[in-house]
Design an enzyme around this catalytic site. Sequence first.
Site, PDB file in Angstrom:
ATOM      1  N   HIS A 235      74.260   3.446 146.134  1.00  0.00           N
ATOM      2  CA  HIS A 235      75.654   3.877 146.028  1.00  0.00           C
ATOM      3  C   HIS A 235      76.023   4.813 147.180  1.00  0.00           C
ATOM      4  O   HIS A 235      77.134   4.749 147.730  1.00  0.00           O
ATOM      5  CB  HIS A 235      75.853   4.570 144.674  1.00  0.00           C
ATOM      6  CG  HIS A 235      77.188   5.190 144.485  1.00  0.00           C
ATOM      7  ND1 HIS A 235      77.408   6.545 144.610  1.00  0.00           N
ATOM      8  CD2 HIS A 235      78.395   4.648 144.193  1.00  0.00           C
ATOM      9  CE1 HIS A 235      78.678   6.809 144.392  1.00  0.00           C
ATOM     10  NE2 HIS A 235      79.301   5.686 144.128  1.00  0.00           N
TER      11      HIS A 235
ATOM     12  N   GLU B 218      76.701   2.759 150.233  1.00  0.00           N
ATOM     13  CA  GLU B 218      78.027   2.128 150.121  1.00  0.00           C
ATOM     14  C   GLU B 218      79.124   3.078 150.598  1.00  0.00           C
ATOM     15  O   GLU B 218      80.026   2.694 151.337  1.00  0.00           O
ATOM     16  CB  GLU B 218      78.268   1.707 148.674  1.00  0.00           C
ATOM     17  CG  GLU B 218      79.651   1.108 148.428  1.00  0.00           C
ATOM     18  CD  GLU B 218      80.291   1.652 147.167  1.00  0.00           C
ATOM     19  OE1 GLU B 218      81.434   2.163 147.255  1.00  0.00           O
ATOM     20  OE2 GLU B 218      79.665   1.578 146.096  1.00  0.00           O
ATOM     21  N   HIS B 219      79.054   4.334 150.201  1.00  0.00           N
ATOM     22  CA  HIS B 219      80.037   5.327 150.655  1.00  0.00           C
ATOM     23  C   HIS B 219      79.974   5.517 152.167  1.00  0.00           C
ATOM     24  O   HIS B 219      81.005   5.585 152.844  1.00  0.00           O
ATOM     25  CB  HIS B 219      79.768   6.669 149.963  1.00  0.00           C
ATOM     26  CG  HIS B 219      80.393   6.802 148.614  1.00  0.00           C
ATOM     27  ND1 HIS B 219      81.243   7.839 148.283  1.00  0.00           N
ATOM     28  CD2 HIS B 219      80.307   6.028 147.506  1.00  0.00           C
ATOM     29  CE1 HIS B 219      81.629   7.703 147.029  1.00  0.00           C
ATOM     30  NE2 HIS B 219      81.076   6.616 146.526  1.00  0.00           N
TER      31      HIS B 219
ATOM     32  N   GLU C  25      81.861  13.184 142.157  1.00  0.00           N
ATOM     33  CA  GLU C  25      81.999  11.959 141.369  1.00  0.00           C
ATOM     34  C   GLU C  25      81.102  12.017 140.130  1.00  0.00           C
ATOM     35  O   GLU C  25      81.498  11.583 139.041  1.00  0.00           O
ATOM     36  CB  GLU C  25      81.639  10.750 142.233  1.00  0.00           C
ATOM     37  CG  GLU C  25      81.935   9.416 141.599  1.00  0.00           C
ATOM     38  CD  GLU C  25      81.630   8.242 142.516  1.00  0.00           C
ATOM     39  OE1 GLU C  25      81.737   7.089 142.046  1.00  0.00           O
ATOM     40  OE2 GLU C  25      81.266   8.474 143.688  1.00  0.00           O
TER      41      GLU C  25
END
Length: 429
Positions: free
Chosen positions: A46, A49-50, A126
């Site tokens: 993840h 991905e950012h 997040e």
Amino acid sequence: MIETAELANGVKVVTEKIPHVHSASIGIWVDVGSRDEGEHQAGVTHFIEHLLFKGTERRTAKEIAEELDAVGGQLNAFTTKEYTCYYARVLDEHLPLAVDLLGDMLFHSRFDAVEIDRERNVILEEIKMCEDAPDELVHDVFAGTIWQDHPLGRPVIGSEQSVRNLSRDDLLSFYKQFYIPGNIVVAAAGNFEPGQLMELLNRIFGGLTGGGKKRCFVAPEPSKQAFCRTKDTEQVHLCLGAPGLPMDHDQIYVFQLINTVLGGGLSSRLFQEIREQRGLVYSVFSYHSSYHDSGLFCVYAGLSMRNVGEALDLIVREIRKIQRQGVSQAELQRVKDQLKGNLLLSLESVGTRMSRLGKSQLYLGKITSPEEIVRRVMAVTNDDIMELARTLLQPEYFSLASVGPWPDADIFREVAVRVRSAGEKDHEG
């Protein structure tokens, strides 16, 4: 018309030309997800991905954000437990721009140290946001309860500690291991010429080197547990369920129909009985998630603590009804038409068509046509439903997870024992 092809370096391409629209959707699907992480790497997929949005050798992060916005397009990405997808939707005339931008992001990102630290803080925020959304958090808690220490039981986003500990070397090492041609599927749907898209992909992706990384899956061993995450909330958020079916299982459409009957919409049994007839909840639904070698069936309910016992009893009762009586011919036809309608209506979106192509190619190595799916759904019988429900949905073997204001977790476990006991007695009766 759906076409499949492969670049010389192993990148697979699946396209569907739709000449009557004015748009195109393209996704780069990478065969890696949080399941591929070691415990100390939790959240790395993840995080990467950012980072791929944070600047390349040719574009700054701001330019990446502006280029498709400037032509009315959309650019985004998401990470799951088993794959990562980067996608864009644009007017058909801007498809070359989208392909160039996605290729630049995926294979020429800088992994700048300043951007890494900045994005680390974003992800930590997040994680806090997820903690503040108990109706979403409970699904991660449930997966961790039923699958314990297996990677499928961990949140995709990672933990605060694991994200803090990930170094630039960790990120780059993981990226180089998985972002290779043999692990990539390009899926596109919309108004374009497949041959021209292939020429474009060859130019932008054809120079990549590296094969594919063979994934060695170890299926999770389910655990029959009850777990409560004590949290100061107004409602209790519950998940009750059991292991389901993998993506390629020959009875997957039977299970989809069972799920639809139980909790797949406003007309479902759980919604009608627990909310509409009893007024015990605001939200109640069920879902089934499928993976390469396993699946997860879950019933969710958000409700006051005083209503938990009654709601769980009703859930078990409705499951037992399906096991013993199945569904009427009228109900079976209704849920078949519901699935058919949901599928065919979704195909009016080029984004949905693209996603269907990419996910099918990753999981199945082929594309199942909508007509074939409808045929298999329509072929399901009441006996199929009863048999599968008896096999998979035994409440005495369910796991139960909760996020809410339980004063004592032992009280919650007593509720779980009550549910299992009721299931066993009901089964004997």
